[in-house]
Design a protein around this motif. Structure first.
Motif, mmCIF file in Angstrom:
data_model
loop_
_atom_site.group_PDB
_atom_site.id
_atom_site.type_symbol
_atom_site.label_atom_id
_atom_site.label_comp_id
_atom_site.label_asym_id
_atom_site.label_seq_id
_atom_site.Cartn_x
_atom_site.Cartn_y
_atom_site.Cartn_z
ATOM 1 N N ALA A 31 0.853 -1.186 0.000
ATOM 2 C CA ALA A 31 0.000 0.000 0.000
ATOM 3 C C ALA A 31 0.889 1.236 0.000
ATOM 4 O O ALA A 31 1.998 1.212 0.535
ATOM 5 C CB ALA A 31 -0.906 0.011 1.229
ATOM 6 N N HIS A 32 0.377 2.288 -0.608
ATOM 7 C CA HIS A 32 1.098 3.567 -0.587
ATOM 8 C C HIS A 32 0.129 4.686 -0.894
ATOM 9 O O HIS A 32 -0.928 4.472 -1.504
ATOM 10 C CB HIS A 32 2.292 3.572 -1.552
ATOM 11 N N ALA A 33 0.498 5.877 -0.454
ATOM 12 C CA ALA A 33 -0.340 7.052 -0.701
ATOM 13 C C ALA A 33 0.452 8.307 -0.386
ATOM 14 O O ALA A 33 1.440 8.271 0.340
ATOM 15 C CB ALA A 33 -1.596 7.008 0.163
ATOM 16 N N PHE A 47 -5.910 11.698 2.665
ATOM 17 C CA PHE A 47 -5.397 10.937 1.522
ATOM 18 C C PHE A 47 -6.407 11.057 0.385
ATOM 19 O O PHE A 47 -7.523 10.577 0.493
ATOM 20 C CB PHE A 47 -5.191 9.461 1.890
ATOM 21 N N ARG A 48 -5.994 11.686 -0.720
ATOM 22 C CA ARG A 48 -6.898 11.883 -1.852
ATOM 23 C C ARG A 48 -7.082 10.592 -2.648
ATOM 24 O O ARG A 48 -8.091 10.390 -3.285
ATOM 25 C CB ARG A 48 -6.390 13.001 -2.760
ATOM 26 N N HIS A 49 -6.076 9.721 -2.611
ATOM 27 C CA HIS A 49 -6.166 8.398 -3.242
ATOM 28 C C HIS A 49 -5.235 7.459 -2.490
ATOM 29 O O HIS A 49 -4.100 7.813 -2.207
ATOM 30 C CB HIS A 49 -5.776 8.432 -4.724
ATOM 31 N N VAL A 50 -5.748 6.277 -2.187
ATOM 32 C CA VAL A 50 -4.962 5.262 -1.494
ATOM 33 C C VAL A 50 -4.801 4.064 -2.411
ATOM 34 O O VAL A 50 -5.774 3.564 -2.983
ATOM 35 C CB VAL A 50 -5.650 4.837 -0.178
ATOM 36 N N VAL A 124 3.275 14.139 2.871
ATOM 37 C CA VAL A 124 4.152 12.996 3.131
ATOM 38 C C VAL A 124 3.822 11.897 2.128
ATOM 39 O O VAL A 124 2.722 11.838 1.590
ATOM 40 C CB VAL A 124 3.993 12.430 4.568
ATOM 41 N N ALA A 125 4.797 11.054 1.902
ATOM 42 C CA ALA A 125 4.582 9.820 1.143
ATOM 43 C C ALA A 125 4.620 8.685 2.155
ATOM 44 O O ALA A 125 5.562 8.594 2.942
ATOM 45 C CB ALA A 125 5.672 9.632 0.094
ATOM 46 N N SER A 142 -3.111 6.562 10.075
ATOM 47 C CA SER A 142 -4.316 7.022 9.375
ATOM 48 C C SER A 142 -4.547 6.233 8.094
ATOM 49 O O SER A 142 -5.677 5.864 7.779
ATOM 50 C CB SER A 142 -4.209 8.511 9.041
ATOM 51 N N LEU A 143 -3.463 5.973 7.370
ATOM 52 C CA LEU A 143 -3.583 5.196 6.138
ATOM 53 C C LEU A 143 -4.089 3.788 6.436
ATOM 54 O O LEU A 143 -4.992 3.280 5.771
ATOM 55 C CB LEU A 143 -2.238 5.133 5.417
ATOM 56 N N ARG A 144 -3.533 3.156 7.456
ATOM 57 C CA ARG A 144 -3.939 1.783 7.775
ATOM 58 C C ARG A 144 -5.373 1.723 8.275
ATOM 59 O O ARG A 144 -6.085 0.753 7.995
ATOM 60 C CB ARG A 144 -2.973 1.162 8.763
ATOM 61 N N VAL A 145 -5.828 2.739 8.990
ATOM 62 C CA VAL A 145 -7.233 2.794 9.389
ATOM 63 C C VAL A 145 -8.093 2.853 8.133
ATOM 64 O O VAL A 145 -9.107 2.160 8.021
ATOM 65 C CB VAL A 145 -7.506 3.999 10.314
ATOM 66 N N HIS A 146 -7.676 3.665 7.179
ATOM 67 C CA HIS A 146 -8.399 3.774 5.917
ATOM 68 C C HIS A 146 -8.450 2.428 5.181
ATOM 69 O O HIS A 146 -9.460 2.071 4.593
ATOM 70 C CB HIS A 146 -7.737 4.837 5.036
#
Length: 154
Positions: A31-33, A47-50, A124-125, A142-146
């Protein structure tokens, strides 16, 4: 790299492989964003796109990693406006492939616009090599929650 074909899915895959081969120790993240710091008192990163596990977005990940000098391991890296602009410029030729949507480019352009309009925000990346890796930052959390709806521990 000018002889590679930006107009087909196979060409984009070949470009991704070419770039990945140039990064020592490259490990394709699951995963990345690109994230923006919160605009309010909320702790959630924007995050506009994950790029979630199982999705095929290798080229954007490797372009971003190339710009940042990163190997794809789990990390949260500061992303300057100049770095993000360079990533957009590097990935923009992929729009010649009309068989694919380009959600990363659209998201990155939105982030650039937001950074221009609100210089207090930071970008951030976030790269997650393995979902079992320890969480690297608030943005990573936050990304992982998403991704999964869980509340990872920092």
């Amino acid at each position: 790299m000018s002889d590679l074909d930006w107009s087909t899915p196979d060409g984009l895959a070949a470009i991704g492989e070419h770039l990945a081969a140039r990064i020592e120790g490259w490990r394709e993240p699951v995963a990345h964003a690109v994230g923006l710091s919160p605009a309010t008192s909320s702790p959630e990163w924007d995050f506009r796109h994950v790029n979630a596990p199982g999705e095929r977005h290798r080229l954007p990940a490797v372009v971003l990693a190339t710009i940042l000098g990163h190997d794809g391991s789990t990390a949260t890296l500061a992303l300057s406006r100049g770095d993000l602009a360079a990533a957009v410029e590097s990935l923009a030729p992929a729009e010649a492939c009309t068989e694919r949507e380009h959600p990363n480019l659209a998201a990155w352009r939105e982030v650039l616009h937001e950074l221009d309009g609100n210089p207090a925000r930071e970008a951030v990346a976030v790269f997650v090599a393995d979902l079992e890796d320890p969480v690297a930052s608030e943005a990573d959390a936050s990304l992982r929650v998403h991704l999964g709806g869980a509340t990872p521990e920092l």
